[in-house]
Scaffold this motif. Sequence first.
Motif, PDB file in Angstrom:
ATOM      1  N   PRO A 133      21.398 -23.822 -22.242  1.00 24.07           N
ATOM      2  CA  PRO A 133      20.521 -24.916 -22.665  1.00 24.07           C
ATOM      3  C   PRO A 133      20.357 -24.924 -24.187  1.00 24.07           C
ATOM      4  CG  PRO A 133      19.195 -23.053 -21.996  1.00 24.07           C
ATOM      5  CD  PRO A 133      20.643 -22.622 -21.845  1.00 24.07           C
ATOM      6  N   SER A 134      19.579 -25.882 -24.678  1.00 22.71           N
ATOM      7  CA  SER A 134      19.445 -26.011 -26.130  1.00 22.71           C
ATOM      8  C   SER A 134      18.073 -26.564 -26.497  1.00 22.71           C
ATOM      9  CB  SER A 134      20.534 -26.968 -26.624  1.00 22.71           C
ATOM     10  OG  SER A 134      20.376 -27.209 -28.000  1.00 22.71           O
ATOM     11  N   GLY A 135      17.421 -25.943 -27.474  1.00 21.84           N
ATOM     12  CA  GLY A 135      16.084 -26.384 -27.871  1.00 21.84           C
ATOM     13  C   GLY A 135      16.120 -27.456 -28.946  1.00 21.84           C
TER      14      GLY A 135
ATOM     15  N   THR B 243      11.852 -14.204 -28.001  1.00 27.68           N
ATOM     16  CA  THR B 243      12.448 -13.329 -26.967  1.00 27.68           C
ATOM     17  C   THR B 243      13.134 -12.106 -27.574  1.00 27.68           C
ATOM     18  OG1 THR B 243      12.804 -15.400 -25.733  1.00 27.68           O
ATOM     19  CG2 THR B 243      13.699 -13.434 -24.739  1.00 27.68           C
ATOM     20  N   ASN B 244      12.661 -11.687 -28.733  1.00 25.96           N
ATOM     21  CA  ASN B 244      13.295 -10.606 -29.487  1.00 25.96           C
ATOM     22  C   ASN B 244      12.381  -9.383 -29.415  1.00 25.96           C
ATOM     23  OD1 ASN B 244      13.747  -8.922 -31.782  1.00 25.96           O
ATOM     24  ND2 ASN B 244      14.991 -10.558 -32.658  1.00 25.96           N
ATOM     25  N   ILE B 245      12.873  -8.280 -28.844  1.00 24.07           N
ATOM     26  CA  ILE B 245      11.952  -7.162 -28.577  1.00 24.07           C
ATOM     27  C   ILE B 245      11.362  -6.562 -29.849  1.00 24.07           C
ATOM     28  CG2 ILE B 245      12.659  -6.452 -26.251  1.00 24.07           C
ATOM     29  CD1 ILE B 245      14.251  -4.237 -27.480  1.00 24.07           C
ATOM     30  N   THR B 246      12.079  -6.602 -30.931  1.00 27.35           N
ATOM     31  CA  THR B 246      11.516  -6.086 -32.182  1.00 27.35           C
ATOM     32  C   THR B 246      10.295  -6.906 -32.581  1.00 27.35           C
ATOM     33  OG1 THR B 246      13.764  -5.558 -32.824  1.00 27.35           O
ATOM     34  CG2 THR B 246      12.098  -5.438 -34.553  1.00 27.35           C
ATOM     35  N   ARG B 247      10.411  -8.211 -32.459  1.00 25.94           N
ATOM     36  CA  ARG B 247       9.290  -9.089 -32.816  1.00 25.94           C
ATOM     37  C   ARG B 247       8.158  -8.977 -31.790  1.00 25.94           C
ATOM     38  NH1 ARG B 247      10.266 -12.325 -36.992  1.00 25.94           N
ATOM     39  NH2 ARG B 247       8.495 -13.625 -36.413  1.00 25.94           N
ATOM     40  N   ILE B 248       8.520  -8.853 -30.512  1.00 25.43           N
ATOM     41  CA  ILE B 248       7.485  -8.720 -29.476  1.00 25.43           C
ATOM     42  C   ILE B 248       6.694  -7.423 -29.710  1.00 25.43           C
ATOM     43  CG2 ILE B 248       7.033  -8.460 -26.992  1.00 25.43           C
ATOM     44  CD1 ILE B 248       9.661 -10.105 -26.533  1.00 25.43           C
ATOM     45  N   ARG B 249       7.411  -6.331 -29.982  1.00 26.55           N
ATOM     46  CA  ARG B 249       6.737  -5.047 -30.222  1.00 26.55           C
ATOM     47  C   ARG B 249       5.784  -5.149 -31.406  1.00 26.55           C
ATOM     48  NH1 ARG B 249      11.650  -1.724 -28.680  1.00 26.55           N
ATOM     49  NH2 ARG B 249      11.121  -1.100 -26.553  1.00 26.55           N
TER      50      ARG B 249
ATOM     51  N   LYS C 142      12.982 -17.100 -23.324  1.00 29.34           N
ATOM     52  CA  LYS C 142      14.076 -18.065 -23.256  1.00 29.34           C
ATOM     53  C   LYS C 142      15.382 -17.328 -23.487  1.00 29.34           C
ATOM     54  CE  LYS C 142      11.528 -21.976 -25.343  1.00 29.34           C
ATOM     55  NZ  LYS C 142      11.106 -22.491 -26.676  1.00 29.34           N
ATOM     56  N   LEU C 143      16.289 -17.419 -22.523  1.00 28.76           N
ATOM     57  CA  LEU C 143      17.566 -16.703 -22.603  1.00 28.76           C
ATOM     58  C   LEU C 143      18.309 -16.991 -23.913  1.00 28.76           C
ATOM     59  CD1 LEU C 143      18.540 -17.503 -18.954  1.00 28.76           C
ATOM     60  CD2 LEU C 143      18.775 -15.180 -19.850  1.00 28.76           C
ATOM     61  N   ASN C 144      18.342 -18.257 -24.309  1.00 28.68           N
ATOM     62  CA  ASN C 144      19.206 -18.561 -25.459  1.00 28.68           C
ATOM     63  C   ASN C 144      18.542 -18.284 -26.803  1.00 28.68           C
ATOM     64  OD1 ASN C 144      17.487 -20.818 -25.617  1.00 28.68           O
ATOM     65  ND2 ASN C 144      19.112 -22.062 -26.517  1.00 28.68           N
ATOM     66  N   GLN C 145      17.277 -17.841 -26.779  1.00 33.53           N
ATOM     67  CA  GLN C 145      16.678 -17.421 -28.060  1.00 33.53           C
ATOM     68  C   GLN C 145      17.243 -16.079 -28.486  1.00 33.53           C
ATOM     69  OE1 GLN C 145      12.424 -17.491 -27.301  1.00 33.53           O
ATOM     70  NE2 GLN C 145      12.171 -19.263 -28.629  1.00 33.53           N
ATOM     71  N   ILE C 146      17.701 -15.290 -27.495  1.00 33.43           N
ATOM     72  CA  ILE C 146      18.195 -13.959 -27.814  1.00 33.43           C
ATOM     73  C   ILE C 146      19.680 -13.809 -27.486  1.00 33.43           C
ATOM     74  CG2 ILE C 146      17.388 -12.919 -25.623  1.00 33.43           C
ATOM     75  CD1 ILE C 146      17.230 -11.279 -29.115  1.00 33.43           C
TER      76      ILE C 146
ATOM     77  N   PRO D  23       4.799 -12.350 -19.262  1.00 31.38           N
ATOM     78  CA  PRO D  23       5.959 -13.144 -19.664  1.00 31.38           C
ATOM     79  C   PRO D  23       5.902 -14.522 -18.998  1.00 31.38           C
ATOM     80  CG  PRO D  23       6.596 -11.512 -18.004  1.00 31.38           C
ATOM     81  CD  PRO D  23       5.100 -11.421 -18.159  1.00 31.38           C
ATOM     82  N   VAL D  24       6.273 -15.545 -19.728  1.00 34.37           N
ATOM     83  CA  VAL D  24       6.376 -16.897 -19.167  1.00 34.37           C
ATOM     84  C   VAL D  24       7.831 -17.321 -19.334  1.00 34.37           C
ATOM     85  CG1 VAL D  24       5.559 -19.287 -19.279  1.00 34.37           C
ATOM     86  CG2 VAL D  24       3.999 -17.403 -19.877  1.00 34.37           C
ATOM     87  N   VAL D  25       8.574 -17.319 -18.237  1.00 32.79           N
ATOM     88  CA  VAL D  25       9.995 -17.683 -18.317  1.00 32.79           C
ATOM     89  C   VAL D  25      10.093 -19.180 -18.569  1.00 32.79           C
ATOM     90  CG1 VAL D  25      12.170 -17.777 -17.038  1.00 32.79           C
ATOM     91  CG2 VAL D  25      10.694 -15.753 -16.845  1.00 32.79           C
ATOM     92  N   SER D  26      10.947 -19.563 -19.514  1.00 31.14           N
ATOM     93  CA  SER D  26      10.955 -20.967 -19.940  1.00 31.14           C
ATOM     94  C   SER D  26      12.349 -21.570 -20.053  1.00 31.14           C
ATOM     95  CB  SER D  26      10.265 -21.083 -21.304  1.00 31.14           C
ATOM     96  OG  SER D  26      10.378 -22.394 -21.817  1.00 31.14           O
ATOM     97  N   ALA D  27      12.385 -22.864 -19.754  1.00 36.65           N
ATOM     98  CA  ALA D  27      13.566 -23.687 -20.007  1.00 36.65           C
ATOM     99  C   ALA D  27      13.579 -24.102 -21.481  1.00 36.65           C
ATOM    100  CB  ALA D  27      13.504 -24.932 -19.134  1.00 36.65           C
ATOM    101  N   ARG D  28      14.577 -24.873 -21.876  1.00 40.83           N
ATOM    102  CA  ARG D  28      14.613 -25.509 -23.184  1.00 40.83           C
ATOM    103  C   ARG D  28      14.437 -27.022 -22.995  1.00 40.83           C
ATOM    104  NH1 ARG D  28      15.444 -21.882 -27.458  1.00 40.83           N
ATOM    105  NH2 ARG D  28      14.239 -23.549 -28.425  1.00 40.83           N
ATOM    106  N   SER D  29      14.170 -27.714 -24.104  1.00 41.85           N
ATOM    107  CA  SER D  29      14.008 -29.163 -23.981  1.00 41.85           C
ATOM    108  C   SER D  29      15.341 -29.836 -23.653  1.00 41.85           C
ATOM    109  CB  SER D  29      13.380 -29.742 -25.242  1.00 41.85           C
ATOM    110  OG  SER D  29      14.039 -29.270 -26.391  1.00 41.85           O
ATOM    111  N   GLY D  30      16.450 -29.247 -24.096  1.00 44.22           N
ATOM    112  CA  GLY D  30      17.764 -29.716 -23.667  1.00 44.22           C
ATOM    113  C   GLY D  30      18.220 -28.806 -22.540  1.00 44.22           C
TER     114      GLY D  30
END
Length: 431
Positions: free
Chosen positions: A37-39, A316-322, A336-340, A360-367
């Motif tokens: 998908p694509s945001g 969705t980046n563990i360094t940023r989440i931590r 979001k899968l495609n963020q990472i 966690p809130v699993v999410s789609a993209r707008s595209g």
Amino acid sequence: MKIASISAYQVFDSRGQPTIEAEVALQDGTRSCGTVPSGASTGQFEALELRDGDPRKFRGKSVFKAIANVHDIIRPAVLGRDVFDQRGLDQTMIDLDGTPNKKRLGANAILAVSMAAAQAAARARGEPLHAYLGPGNLLPLPEIQITGGGAHANWRTDVQDYLLIATGARSYAEVMEITYNVYHAAGEILKKRGKYFGVADEGGYWPDFKSNEEALQLLVEAIELAGYQPGRDAAISLDVAASDLFDEATGKYRFSLEQREFSTAEFAALLEDWCARYPIISIEDPMADTDWEGWQMVFQKMGQRVQIIGDDVFTTNITRIRAGIEKRIANAVLIKLNQIGTVTETLEAIRVTQEAGWLPVVSARSGETEDAFIAHLAVATNAGQLKVGSFSRSERMAKWNEVIRIERRLAGAARFVGSGIFQQILPAKSD
Ligand code: 2PG
Ligand code: MG
């Protein structure tokens, strides 16, 4: 089980934009696809979506370079590998890329293969994807968009998503019923007011309001018209997508619709006021991805009563989440899968989030596409929440419907806790 062939090709997403799909075939003849998908409101810290950038070809949006990277770089390294070693496959692609944001191969190239491999592995084992990805059996509580805005509706509201959470639902079926009733009640209200203009990118109604607050009023009216009690049966969730409203130079947030500007403290106060006057249970991206002081301010004010979700801020980046966990800036993470860019890193991001006691809130993209991978991801990980845009359009309904199928296959083993999921982060709410 060895990977026998990999190919990638261009398909099109729900906005008609080019995207990449990969097909993986295994030595036993099993085949499966992964579609990326694509945001539109993409965060600056997301992994790179590689597009060709040639204005003469698909207005610069084609993905032939990413496709060539799958064929020329990923395929030779991955052919013959064990498809059940998802972690090893994903690590190989991460290493081949060698950059922190996957800019050499493109996160879209890598993710297409990663998703296709997981899907093929599940099929080869004769399991549904969710069972292959994890042992979870919790059906997610959906966040469903009622009106779209921001980058998804040509800025007709500054706030991007006005969503509904069916907090009173005792089953997934009841979520669908409450959502159906409220979504159509909102449509009826708009028709009566002569403001029914079809839908925005994610299937929520196209907004025509004089202020951002008017959309909140519409939601409350729609919940009531549908015969429910706001705050009890159904509550409001917002994705402010505040990075898009923030001016780095002046440090101000801007509502263009209302010609208003806010300092960080003023913007936090506005959101707090909305939460006091409307049944808001969740706010995503209340502050810009660089304004961590603003995040802390919002969390301190509202973090005990409202789910505060980080999207652009965490990507969705563990360094940023931590880092966010350490600084206590939120209590939930949009996934979001495609963020990472790989399935493995996405699973890790969910694990890190859950280990911290966050949601966690699993999410789609707008595209989006017809690929319903995220419905399986949400169940597999017991994420508890799923955000897929609205309650119309097949790329959205594909995910809601897939959860119905998963529930049927899980039969008695499926669990649903609904808004009970919030007890983990909002103890004040459950007194
Ligand atoms: C978001 C998503 C989905 P986009 O901001 O959460 O609503 O939008 O895919 O455009 O980033
Ligand atoms: Mg968002």
